[in-house]
Design a protein around this motif. Structure first.
Motif, PDB file in Angstrom:
ATOM      1  N   UNK A  84      10.639   8.342  -8.428  1.00  0.00           N
ATOM      2  CA  UNK A  84      10.245   9.687  -7.993  1.00  0.00           C
ATOM      3  C   UNK A  84       8.772   9.816  -7.636  1.00  0.00           C
ATOM      4  N   UNK A  85       7.928   8.969  -8.208  1.00  0.00           N
ATOM      5  CA  UNK A  85       6.492   9.111  -7.918  1.00  0.00           C
ATOM      6  C   UNK A  85       6.155   8.600  -6.517  1.00  0.00           C
ATOM      7  N   UNK A  86       6.715   7.443  -6.131  1.00  0.00           N
ATOM      8  CA  UNK A  86       6.481   6.996  -4.760  1.00  0.00           C
ATOM      9  C   UNK A  86       7.240   7.870  -3.758  1.00  0.00           C
ATOM     10  N   UNK A  87       8.305   8.539  -4.223  1.00  0.00           N
ATOM     11  CA  UNK A  87       8.982   9.513  -3.345  1.00  0.00           C
ATOM     12  C   UNK A  87       8.038  10.658  -2.999  1.00  0.00           C
ATOM     13  N   UNK A  88       7.240  11.082  -3.993  1.00  0.00           N
ATOM     14  CA  UNK A  88       6.230  12.112  -3.732  1.00  0.00           C
ATOM     15  C   UNK A  88       5.236  11.618  -2.685  1.00  0.00           C
TER      16      UNK A  88
ATOM     17  N   UNK B  49       0.797  -1.226   0.000  1.00  0.00           N
ATOM     18  CA  UNK B  49       0.000   0.000   0.000  1.00  0.00           C
ATOM     19  C   UNK B  49       0.828   1.274   0.000  1.00  0.00           C
ATOM     20  N   UNK B  50       2.077   1.199   0.503  1.00  0.00           N
ATOM     21  CA  UNK B  50       2.850   2.426   0.665  1.00  0.00           C
ATOM     22  C   UNK B  50       4.224   2.386   0.023  1.00  0.00           C
ATOM     23  N   UNK B  51       5.080   1.476   0.508  1.00  0.00           N
ATOM     24  CA  UNK B  51       6.494   1.588   0.193  1.00  0.00           C
ATOM     25  C   UNK B  51       7.013   0.336  -0.510  1.00  0.00           C
TER      26      UNK B  51
ATOM     27  N   UNK C  39      -4.260   7.598  -3.757  1.00  0.00           N
ATOM     28  CA  UNK C  39      -3.273   8.106  -4.706  1.00  0.00           C
ATOM     29  C   UNK C  39      -2.028   7.234  -4.769  1.00  0.00           C
ATOM     30  N   UNK C  40      -1.683   6.546  -3.676  1.00  0.00           N
ATOM     31  CA  UNK C  40      -0.470   5.741  -3.670  1.00  0.00           C
ATOM     32  C   UNK C  40      -0.517   4.651  -4.727  1.00  0.00           C
TER      33      UNK C  40
END
Length: 261
Positions: free
Chosen positions: A196-200, A24-26, A226-227
């Motif tokens: 870069x998108x998951x960094x956002x 879900x996140x990382x 959004x993730x």
């Protein structure tokens, strides 16, 4: 009562779901799981693996011992006395005891009392940014490893300052390559994950934690949706189309061989 974990896949899924939030996140933490599973399959059953971790933050156990269930596995808890006093914040030990019965020592990383030429592999998963004296640690890595033994490092690159004040560095894989070369390591292998998108998304998650609860709850629900988009964008757009020699990973892993004692 929580169900005890009895298999490696159960343990891996638990870590991904409850500790590293890879779905879900990382997702960039998937790299460490994929790497360790591949590495463990290559290691002989009588080989010795030493892992440098911060076990007391997770109830005093090694998160990664189960991936080397067929090898001799020694976990070294490198947590400081100050952080040990703060206590565990994830009681994994209550549900994972069955497969986590491995040797576990607690040493100051400046003075790790293990035999020289002991290990075929040393893993340093998600730890190096908490090590203030990096070259001191690598001197001991060199001593503990056998000749032609390997070291494996996993590090996130985009992180908030955490476990303050014991968060010291964000070193790139090329920085580690430069340092390890001084200690006679060679044959480097570098992998990346995330983008870069998951960094956002990661930065949004940190920003939301600064908001008052009513707004925080609203923004959290928004970010959870959004993730999924951020994760898919990282999978679809992997290369910078404007600037050459530029990458933007969220994490990396590095392997190297000790070619000379």
């Amino acid at each position: 009562m929580k169900k005890k974990i009895i298999s490696l896949i159960d343990h891996e899924n638990f870590l991904k779901r409850e500790v590293f939030f890879t779905e879900k996140k990382w997702p960039h933490f998937n790299l460490i799981f994929n790497d360790l599973k591949k590495i463990s399959k290559k290691m002989k059953a009588n080989s010795t693996i030493v892992s440098f971790e911060r076990n007391n933050l997770y109830g005093g156990i090694s998160l990664f011992a189960p991936f080397f269930n067929k090898q001799n596995f020694i976990s070294v808890d490198c947590i400081s006395p100050k952080l040990k006093k703060r206590g565990s914040y994830n009681k994994i030990d209550k549900i994972s005891q069955i497969i986590l019965k491995k040797k576990n020592y607690q040493f100051d990383y400046r003075n790790i009392k293990l035999k020289n030429n002991l290990a075929d592999l040393i893993i340093i998963p998600n730890l190096m940014h908490h090590v203030e004296e990096i070259e001191t640690l690598f001197k001991q890595v060199k001593s503990i490893l056998k000749k032609n033994g390997r070291v494996y490092i996993f590090e996130p690159l985009v992180r908030e300052l955490h476990q303050v004040p014991e968060d010291y560095y964000r070193i790139t894989p090329f920085g580690f390559k430069s340092i390890l070369s001084k200690f006679n390591f060679s044959n480097f292998r570098i992998k990346y994950d995330g983008g870069p998108f998951t960094a956002i998304g990661y930065c949004w998650d940190q920003a939301i934690q600064f908001l008052p609860k009513s707004l925080r709850d609203k923004k959290t629900r928004w970010l959870n949706k959004e993730m999924k988009t951020f994760i898919q964008l990282d999978k679809k757009y992997k290369k910078n189309k404007v600037r050459k020699n530029t990458v933007f990973p969220m994490s990396f892993s590095l392997e190297a061989k000790l070619i000379k004692k």
